[in-house]
Design an enzyme around this catalytic site. Structure first.
Site, PDB file in Angstrom:
ATOM      1  N   LYS A   1       0.765  -1.167  -0.093  1.00  0.00           N
ATOM      2  CA  LYS A   1       0.034  -0.089  -0.197  1.00  0.00           C
ATOM      3  C   LYS A   1       0.975   1.220  -0.142  1.00  0.00           C
ATOM      4  CE  LYS A   1      -1.520   1.625   4.191  1.00  0.00           C
ATOM      5  NZ  LYS A   1      -1.401   2.893   4.384  1.00  0.00           N
ATOM      6  N   ASN A   2       2.087   1.437   0.808  1.00  0.00           N
ATOM      7  CA  ASN A   2       2.712   2.618   1.027  1.00  0.00           C
ATOM      8  C   ASN A   2       3.716   3.020  -0.109  1.00  0.00           C
ATOM      9  OD1 ASN A   2       1.255   3.092   3.298  1.00  0.00           O
ATOM     10  ND2 ASN A   2       2.640   2.193   4.734  1.00  0.00           N
TER      11      ASN A   2
ATOM     12  N   ARG B   1      -8.801   0.124   5.011  1.00  0.00           N
ATOM     13  CA  ARG B   1      -8.008   1.086   4.028  1.00  0.00           C
ATOM     14  C   ARG B   1      -6.870   0.489   3.796  1.00  0.00           C
ATOM     15  NH1 ARG B   1      -6.718   6.190   7.655  1.00  0.00           N
ATOM     16  NH2 ARG B   1      -5.117   6.390   5.774  1.00  0.00           N
TER      17      ARG B   1
HETATM   18  C1  EPZ Z   1       4.484   6.541   6.300  1.00  0.00           C
HETATM   19  O1  EPZ Z   1       3.837   7.429   6.953  1.00  0.00           O
HETATM   20  C2  EPZ Z   1       3.495   5.358   6.473  1.00  0.00           C
HETATM   21  N1  EPZ Z   1       2.210   5.933   5.656  1.00  0.00           N
HETATM   22  C3  EPZ Z   1       3.130   5.049   7.971  1.00  0.00           C
HETATM   23  O2  EPZ Z   1       2.213   3.792   7.639  1.00  0.00           O
HETATM   24  C4  EPZ Z   1       4.485   4.524   8.593  1.00  0.00           C
HETATM   25  O3  EPZ Z   1       4.003   4.316   9.909  1.00  0.00           O
HETATM   26  C5  EPZ Z   1       5.602   5.666   8.451  1.00  0.00           C
HETATM   27  O4  EPZ Z   1       5.612   6.101   7.078  1.00  0.00           O
HETATM   28  C6  EPZ Z   1       6.544   5.118   9.162  1.00  0.00           C
HETATM   29  O5  EPZ Z   1       7.149   4.217   8.445  1.00  0.00           O
HETATM   30  C7  EPZ Z   1       2.325   5.927   4.234  1.00  0.00           C
HETATM   31  O6  EPZ Z   1       3.378   5.744   3.540  1.00  0.00           O
HETATM   32  C8  EPZ Z   1       1.063   6.244   3.479  1.00  0.00           C
HETATM   33  P1  EPZ Z   1       6.868   9.691   8.249  1.00  0.00           P
HETATM   34  P2  EPZ Z   1       4.663   9.214   7.130  1.00  0.00           P
HETATM   35  O7  EPZ Z   1       6.882  10.806   7.787  1.00  0.00           O
HETATM   36  O8  EPZ Z   1       5.234   9.191   5.638  1.00  0.00           O
HETATM   37  C9  EPZ Z   1       7.727  12.788  11.811  1.00  0.00           C
HETATM   38  C10 EPZ Z   1       0.239   2.756   7.929  1.00  0.00           C
HETATM   39  O9  EPZ Z   1      -0.241   2.053   8.756  1.00  0.00           O
HETATM   40  N2  EPZ Z   1       7.748  13.716  10.648  1.00  0.00           N
HETATM   41  O10 EPZ Z   1       8.037   8.702   8.111  1.00  0.00           O
HETATM   42  O11 EPZ Z   1       3.350  10.130   7.347  1.00  0.00           O
HETATM   43  C11 EPZ Z   1       6.512  12.142  11.953  1.00  0.00           C
HETATM   44  O12 EPZ Z   1       5.236  12.884  12.836  1.00  0.00           O
HETATM   45  C12 EPZ Z   1       0.918   4.128   8.024  1.00  0.00           C
HETATM   46  O13 EPZ Z   1       0.441   2.043   6.653  1.00  0.00           O
HETATM   47  C13 EPZ Z   1       8.052  15.325  10.944  1.00  0.00           C
HETATM   48  O14 EPZ Z   1       8.390  15.415  12.129  1.00  0.00           O
HETATM   49  O15 EPZ Z   1       5.547   8.912   8.195  1.00  0.00           O
HETATM   50  C14 EPZ Z   1       6.683  11.012  12.536  1.00  0.00           C
HETATM   51  O16 EPZ Z   1       6.993  11.120  13.919  1.00  0.00           O
HETATM   52  C15 EPZ Z   1       0.699   4.530   9.362  1.00  0.00           C
HETATM   53  N3  EPZ Z   1       7.894  15.934   9.973  1.00  0.00           N
HETATM   54  C16 EPZ Z   1       8.138  10.491  11.800  1.00  0.00           C
HETATM   55  O17 EPZ Z   1       8.620  11.822  11.434  1.00  0.00           O
HETATM   56  C17 EPZ Z   1       7.632  15.875   8.773  1.00  0.00           C
HETATM   57  O18 EPZ Z   1       7.472  16.549   7.639  1.00  0.00           O
HETATM   58  C18 EPZ Z   1       8.152   9.680  10.854  1.00  0.00           C
HETATM   59  O19 EPZ Z   1       6.762   9.987   9.774  1.00  0.00           O
HETATM   60  C19 EPZ Z   1       7.270  14.619   8.464  1.00  0.00           C
HETATM   61  C20 EPZ Z   1       7.124  13.502   9.506  1.00  0.00           C
END
Ligand code: EPZ
Length: 433
Positions: free
Chosen positions: A22-23, A400
């Site tokens: 999915k991701n 989802r």
């Molecule tokens: C992706 O989310 C995935 N979603 C998530 O999967 C997954 O948990 C996550 O990556 C981590 O692997 C999709 O790919 C659609 P991040 P994403 O940006 O991109 C912080 C699932 O269950 N951060 O890697 O939103 C953030 O708050 C979902 O399939 C910032 O601070 O995750 C988090 O603490 C849930 N600023 C950390 O980084 C930013 O601009 C990792 O977030 C972006 C992120």
């Protein structure tokens, strides 16, 4: 409202085939906008998130066709570049990953307006690093009326150092940089398999991306991208979910269509806990017989233990012998399922970003509500391992990210049905006895 009704206590046995990731699909579908030619994308998981994103892409004016359930054709040549390319609230509220359209619209049209993503299921999930990357490439980015406006005269490559390792921002900056003039370097980049898959898709369109899968990604902008045919990698989190399900029910399951290397962190933890994990070229078998052992888990960016497998492992550990500790280092609020699990008899204490788990002999069935996608899948695992009947509401979250989840579980001998009313619940109980 649809819910699952489950009768637990059976060992899951048999074979299950994993769908496309999915991701990876969400980044790749958005990336198809970067060319006016047709892109044919195979192994797209038929889940709510991909359906909604394809609707958003169609709403922009692209031509989207399902060739079959898992193969889509996207032709962005029909998008009218009238400078008002916006992704409405309706889509981004449903799935955060619509924000990948920011990167691809900005990358191709130098303009994008996307409603601010929802979130807060599992944490604040800001997008400051996405905005930092777009600005580094020369875009002006403002947040007005809870929408992100990004626009540029021309995008030019630059050096971007990510303050945090972020999958979304790494992908979004790649999408914006592939057609920018000159060279972009993304340092402290995320290394997940889906980052590599998006980069491979873009390179198959004629992009010039090197280093995806390492923490330094180098992109040389190109003039134009062309159409392509591409097949998405298998979903390592769906695979991991069925691995934990096999272990928690003391089962014996062959999980087909996987890349074992992507599952290493999960396989090694389950082995540590006393399960047997046998790796084949494109499958893994997970067996467990008797009570598993406790262990410690800290979620980390890939190749560390994936945060998306944290709830599923907590459920499995809460049935194991001894005390386990899980530290959730990625998201601030990813233990919401603990209250639901306590209704089944689990003993878990949450202190900040740590969960201290005291293993219990068994769960008893309960009526629960899924708080988010992966927690919902974890509660299904708990109900399958429990004695007696359970129901799980709000399964929309599970739909989802998991295709035919209940059907795959039934094929493994699990007693689970989707029902609408309490009457249906009673009928299920009478039927399965
Ligand atoms: C992706 O989310 C995935 N979603 C998530 O999967 C997954 O948990 C996550 O990556 C981590 O692997 C999709 O790919 C659609 P991040 P994403 O940006 O991109 C912080 C699932 O269950 N951060 O890697 O939103 C953030 O708050 C979902 O399939 C910032 O601070 O995750 C988090 O603490 C849930 N600023 C950390 O980084 C930013 O601009 C990792 O977030 C972006 C992120």
């Amino acid at each position: 409202m649809e819910k699952y009704v489950i009768k637990g206590g059976r060992r899951l046995e048999g074979e299950v085939t994993i769908a496309g990731a999915k991701n990876a699909a969400l980044g790749i579908l958005a990336a198809a906008i970067l060319t006016d030619d047709e892109c044919i994308i195979e192994n797209v998981p038929y889940v709510e998130d991909t359906k909604v994103l394809l609707k958003a892409i169609e709403n922009l004016g692209a031509t989207v066709k399902y060739i079959d359930t898992h193969t889509v054709s996207i032709c962005a040549g029909t998008i009218r570049d009238d400078g008002y390319l916006e992704v409405e609230d309706e889509y981004i509220r449903k799935i955060r990953a619509s924000y990948y359209l920011l990167g691809s619209l900005l990358g191709k049209y130098n303009y994008a307006k996307v409603a601010l993503p929802g979130g807060c299921e599992i944490g604040l999930r800001p997008i400051d690093q996405h905005i930092k990357g777009f600005k580094a490439l020369g875009a002006d980015v403002d947040i007005v009326d809870s929408s992100v406006y990004a626009r540029a005269q021309k995008l030019a490559g630059n050096h971007v150092y990510m303050d945090v390792v972020t999958v979304g921002a790494t992908i979004n900056i790649m999408l914006a940089a592939v057609l920018a003039e000159g060279k972009t370097t993304i340092e402290n980049a995320a290394k997940e398999p889906h980052i590599v898959d998006v980069a491979n898709f873009l390179n198959s369109m004629g992009a010039n991306i090197k280093g995806a899968g390492t923490d330094v990604i180098r992109i040389r902008g190109v003039q134009k991208l062309k159409g392509t045919e591409y097949s998405i990698i298998p979903d390592q989190i769906e695979a991991g979910t069925f691995m934990a399900m096999a272990a928690a029910t003391n089962g014996n399951v062959l999980i087909r269509n996987v890349i074992p290397k992507h599952l290493e962190a999960i396989s090694s933890k389950l082995t540590e806990m006393g399960a047997t994990v046998i790796e084949y070229d494109d499958a893994v078998r997970v067996m467990a017989d008797g009570r598993l052992k406790s262990t410690q888990i800290k979620t980390l960016p890939y190749p560390g233990f994936p945060t998306d497998m944290q709830p599923q492992m907590a459920v499995t550990l809460a049935l194991s012998q001894g005390t386990s500790v899980i530290i959730e280092s990625i998201f601030e609020n990813r233990f919401k399922y603990v209250g639901e699990l306590a209704r089944m008899g689990a003993k878990i204490r949450v202190e900040g970003n740590s969960a201290i788990i005291t293993g219990v002999e068994q769960y008893t069935g309960a009526n629960m509500v899924a708080p988010d996608l992966r927690a919902g899948a974890a509660l299904v695992i708990a109900a399958l391992a429990a004695t007696g009947f359970s129901t799980l509401d709000d399964i929309k979250y599970i739909l989802r990210g998991y295709e035919n989840f209940d059907g795959k579980i039934r094929d493994l001998g699990g007693l689970i049905e989707v029902v609408d009313t309490d009457k249906d619940v009673q009928k299920f109980k009478l039927r399965v006895g």
